[in-house]
Write a protein that holds these residues in place. Structure first.
Motif, PDB file in Angstrom:
ATOM      1  N   CYS A 169      59.235 -18.535  -6.601  1.00 49.63           N
ATOM      2  CA  CYS A 169      59.088 -19.344  -5.400  1.00 49.63           C
ATOM      3  C   CYS A 169      59.209 -18.410  -4.197  1.00 49.63           C
ATOM      4  O   CYS A 169      60.040 -17.513  -4.201  1.00 49.63           O
ATOM      5  CB  CYS A 169      60.205 -20.381  -5.320  1.00 49.63           C
ATOM      6  SG  CYS A 169      59.757 -21.992  -5.956  1.00 49.63           S
ATOM      7  N   ILE A 170      58.406 -18.643  -3.180  1.00 46.26           N
ATOM      8  CA  ILE A 170      58.522 -17.797  -1.999  1.00 46.26           C
ATOM      9  C   ILE A 170      59.790 -18.156  -1.230  1.00 46.26           C
ATOM     10  O   ILE A 170      60.356 -17.352  -0.515  1.00 46.26           O
ATOM     11  CB  ILE A 170      57.263 -17.912  -1.113  1.00 46.26           C
ATOM     12  CG1 ILE A 170      57.165 -16.720  -0.170  1.00 46.26           C
ATOM     13  CG2 ILE A 170      57.230 -19.203  -0.336  1.00 46.26           C
ATOM     14  CD1 ILE A 170      56.826 -15.437  -0.839  1.00 46.26           C
ATOM     15  N   SER A 171      60.250 -19.386  -1.403  1.00 49.18           N
ATOM     16  CA  SER A 171      61.518 -19.781  -0.790  1.00 49.18           C
ATOM     17  C   SER A 171      62.602 -19.681  -1.865  1.00 49.18           C
ATOM     18  O   SER A 171      62.308 -19.416  -3.016  1.00 49.18           O
ATOM     19  CB  SER A 171      61.458 -21.219  -0.304  1.00 49.18           C
ATOM     20  OG  SER A 171      61.572 -22.087  -1.396  1.00 49.18           O
ATOM     21  N   CYS A 176      62.764 -25.843  -1.042  1.00 48.80           N
ATOM     22  CA  CYS A 176      61.511 -25.750  -0.316  1.00 48.80           C
ATOM     23  C   CYS A 176      60.907 -27.143  -0.154  1.00 48.80           C
ATOM     24  O   CYS A 176      60.843 -27.907  -1.100  1.00 48.80           O
ATOM     25  CB  CYS A 176      60.557 -24.856  -1.103  1.00 48.80           C
ATOM     26  SG  CYS A 176      58.909 -24.821  -0.427  1.00 48.80           S
ATOM     27  N   LEU A 178      57.884 -27.301   1.554  1.00 48.04           N
ATOM     28  CA  LEU A 178      56.532 -27.015   2.037  1.00 48.04           C
ATOM     29  C   LEU A 178      55.522 -27.987   1.428  1.00 48.04           C
ATOM     30  O   LEU A 178      54.681 -28.564   2.125  1.00 48.04           O
ATOM     31  CB  LEU A 178      56.171 -25.569   1.670  1.00 48.04           C
ATOM     32  CG  LEU A 178      54.948 -24.963   2.348  1.00 48.04           C
ATOM     33  CD1 LEU A 178      55.118 -24.948   3.856  1.00 48.04           C
ATOM     34  CD2 LEU A 178      54.709 -23.559   1.827  1.00 48.04           C
ATOM     35  N   SER A 179      55.635 -28.159   0.117  1.00 48.45           N
ATOM     36  CA  SER A 179      54.712 -29.070  -0.573  1.00 48.45           C
ATOM     37  C   SER A 179      54.893 -30.507  -0.075  1.00 48.45           C
ATOM     38  O   SER A 179      53.910 -31.214   0.156  1.00 48.45           O
ATOM     39  CB  SER A 179      54.954 -28.986  -2.091  1.00 48.45           C
ATOM     40  OG  SER A 179      54.243 -29.973  -2.761  1.00 48.45           O
ATOM     41  N   ALA A 187      58.532 -31.399  -4.300  1.00 53.63           N
ATOM     42  CA  ALA A 187      58.770 -30.274  -5.214  1.00 53.63           C
ATOM     43  C   ALA A 187      59.983 -30.519  -6.103  1.00 53.63           C
ATOM     44  O   ALA A 187      60.069 -29.997  -7.212  1.00 53.63           O
ATOM     45  CB  ALA A 187      58.962 -28.995  -4.414  1.00 53.63           C
ATOM     46  N   CYS A 192      55.345 -30.287  -6.958  1.00 50.43           N
ATOM     47  CA  CYS A 192      54.979 -29.162  -6.103  1.00 50.43           C
ATOM     48  C   CYS A 192      53.489 -28.806  -6.216  1.00 50.43           C
ATOM     49  O   CYS A 192      52.967 -28.595  -7.300  1.00 50.43           O
ATOM     50  CB  CYS A 192      55.810 -27.925  -6.444  1.00 50.43           C
ATOM     51  SG  CYS A 192      55.309 -26.521  -5.455  1.00 50.43           S
ATOM     52  N   GLN A 194      52.270 -26.109  -4.932  1.00 50.00           N
ATOM     53  CA  GLN A 194      52.243 -24.656  -4.725  1.00 50.00           C
ATOM     54  C   GLN A 194      51.578 -24.317  -3.390  1.00 50.00           C
ATOM     55  O   GLN A 194      50.735 -23.414  -3.312  1.00 50.00           O
ATOM     56  CB  GLN A 194      51.532 -23.981  -5.902  1.00 50.00           C
ATOM     57  CG  GLN A 194      52.211 -24.262  -7.233  1.00 50.00           C
ATOM     58  CD  GLN A 194      52.168 -23.083  -8.176  1.00 50.00           C
ATOM     59  OE1 GLN A 194      51.142 -22.430  -8.290  1.00 50.00           O
ATOM     60  NE2 GLN A 194      53.259 -22.820  -8.840  1.00 50.00           N
ATOM     61  N   SER A 195      51.973 -25.026  -2.370  1.00 47.69           N
ATOM     62  CA  SER A 195      51.373 -24.824  -1.047  1.00 47.69           C
ATOM     63  C   SER A 195      51.611 -23.416  -0.521  1.00 47.69           C
ATOM     64  O   SER A 195      50.857 -22.934   0.323  1.00 47.69           O
ATOM     65  CB  SER A 195      51.967 -25.833  -0.061  1.00 47.69           C
ATOM     66  OG  SER A 195      51.857 -27.135  -0.587  1.00 47.69           O
ATOM     67  N   CYS A 196      52.659 -22.744  -1.023  1.00 49.69           N
ATOM     68  CA  CYS A 196      52.920 -21.378  -0.556  1.00 49.69           C
ATOM     69  C   CYS A 196      51.798 -20.432  -0.948  1.00 49.69           C
ATOM     70  O   CYS A 196      51.624 -19.379  -0.347  1.00 49.69           O
ATOM     71  CB  CYS A 196      54.255 -20.875  -1.115  1.00 49.69           C
ATOM     72  SG  CYS A 196      54.335 -20.870  -2.907  1.00 49.69           S
TER      73      CYS A 196
HETATM   74  S1  SF4 Z   1      55.542 -24.539  -2.386  1.00 50.39           S
HETATM   75 FE1  SF4 Z   1      56.396 -24.879  -4.458  1.00 50.39          FE
HETATM   76  S2  SF4 Z   1      56.111 -22.878  -5.522  1.00 50.39           S
HETATM   77 FE2  SF4 Z   1      55.894 -22.534  -3.309  1.00 50.39          FE
HETATM   78  S3  SF4 Z   1      57.930 -21.920  -2.608  1.00 50.39           S
HETATM   79 FE3  SF4 Z   1      57.755 -24.142  -2.301  1.00 50.39          FE
HETATM   80  S4  SF4 Z   1      58.617 -25.057  -4.172  1.00 50.39           S
HETATM   81 FE4  SF4 Z   1      58.183 -22.906  -4.625  1.00 50.39          FE
END
Ligand code: SF4
Length: 408
Positions: A169-171, A176, A178-179, A187, A192, A194-196
């Protein structure tokens, strides 16, 4: 001394069986309920029961992820689900929610409860907190250095599990949204997106910082911590975990075979030479993965540990055939085609009991005995004379030279 556990992912029964056959000590999988990675969670209770039976017959264990953070309306059926997992012989669940942990301890006490990495346990005090709560293992956060892992292991009173390979995970794992923000997919409830790893335009106010052909991604390289395994064994870590429930059977076989050999070699010789490490790097690179890096093992990841503008795994065409059967007397292998290949080209076979071995593809015949000039129909059954002994469930791949400058 109890040998360290090699823990493999599986997205379905086929991959579970491959992981067991190629040397995993335990497999983790997601059921249809209460699990993250819902797209990979295609194990019904019947599938899990069959997986447990197969694993036990080979001395392996099944762990089930029950790691969603359930909201009030998600709780229905949890108790019955956990009792069913216990009844069919699952060894452990991996949980993040105290509600799920408590329910498991109350209604399915034979199940071990492993604390998910989503809790970001980064020190021995946190690990021992979970021990005091009756938990049986703690999966450490991925954001730890090797020295921090060693220090944690020295003071932890509970077995520890660490990640050694796979997507990051980038976070901070599990922290996270982001998704959730970009897609409304949660997530922490298996959604999730995987929006990162998407490609983004970056702006400073009104000014776009990149050309459109050079878009920005937040994707990190995959983790590959092979070189630290001797240290992790010495530190007394209980389990080495590979990420990737969405990955293919070929990916699982390549990684598990290689890590099995590496771990066994460390126990046999007590160390790993640089030359042997390079050999294992080369083998790991034959899986269809993204470039790899060492994550946080030696400190904060650097710019070169990220993938800017690249997303998605590089699926290779290297895997060309699955060995359905080998007739030792007639020296004939029955193959199932996976990718394009030709007779008389160099290839490499590896299997549950045979090491990676190069050989030349011989003449190929279809099931009616007709000579086949090119294998290009996926799943076609072909026969091949092979003096090199093969075995059922072995895999054949092309021999390709790769630039592995991205592995270090
Ligand atoms: S978007 Fe999903 S895969 Fe990417 S950092 Fe967030 S939780 Fe992890």
């Amino acid at each position: 001394m109890k040998k360290i556990e090699l823990l493999a992912p599986a997205g379905d029964l086929e991959r579970l069986k491959i992981a067991v056959l190629y040397g995993a000590d335990a497999i983790y999988l997601g059921g249809k309920q209460f699990s993250l990675r819902s797209r990979a969670s295609n194990f019904s209770i019947e599938d899990i029961a069959e997986g447990v039976k197969f694993a036990k017959a080979h001395g392996a264990h099944i762990h089930v992820t029950v790691n969603m953070l359930p909201h009030e309306e998600d709780m229905h059926g949890l108790k019955e689900y956990l009792m069913e997992l216990e009844r069919i012989g699952v060894t452990a669940i991996i949980a993040a929610s105290p509600a799920i942990m408590k329910c498991a301890k109350q209604y399915a006490p034979k199940l071990e409860v492993h604390v998910s990495t989503q809790h970001s346990s980064t020190n021995s005090s946190a690990a021992n907190y979970w021990k005091d709560k009756g938990m049986d293992r703690v999966v450490l956060a991925r954001e730890l250095t090797l020295d921090q892992i060693k220090e944690t292991a020295k003071h932890a009173k509970v077995p520890l599990e660490v990640f050694i390979h796979g997507g990051m995970c980038i976070s901070y794992s599990g922290r996270c949204v982001l998704s959730n923000h970009m897609t409304g997919r949660d997530a922490n409830r298996g959604g999730c997106a995987q929006s990162c790893r998407w490609k983004y335009r970056l702006y400073d106010g009104e000014r776009q910082l990149h050309d459109d052909h050079d878009l920005f991604s937040m994707s990190s390289k995959d983790l590959m911590a092979a070189r630290f395994i001797p240290d992790l064994i010495e530190a007394g870590i209980a389990s080495l975990k590979i990420e990737g429930r969405m990955k293919s059977a070929y990916y699982i076989a390549t990684l598990i075979k290689t890590y099995r050999m590496l771990i066994d070699e460390v126990y046999e010789k007590g160390c790993l030479s640089e030359a042997r490490l390079q050999y294992y790097y080369e083998e790991l690179s034959k899986a269809e993965n993204r470039p790899t890096a060492i994550g946080f093992y030696l400190g904060q990841p650097k710019p070169q540990d990220h993938l800017y503008g690249i997303n998605g795994a590089g699926v290779t065409q290297e895997y060309i055939a699955y060995v359905l059967d080998y007739d030792e007397k007639e020296q004939i292998a029955t193959l199932e085609v996976r990718n394009h290949f030709l007779p008389h080209m160099e290839a490499e076979v590896f299997g549950p009991h045979i090491p990676m071995t190069k050989f030349m593809i011989e003449d190929l015949y279809d099931v009616d005995g007709n000579l086949v000039e090119v294998a290009n129909k996926p799943m076609q059954i072909l026969k091949m004379k092979s003096k090199l002994p093969m075995e059922k469930d072995a895999m054949i791949r092309k021999v390709m030279k790769k630039d592995r400058s991205d592995i270090y």
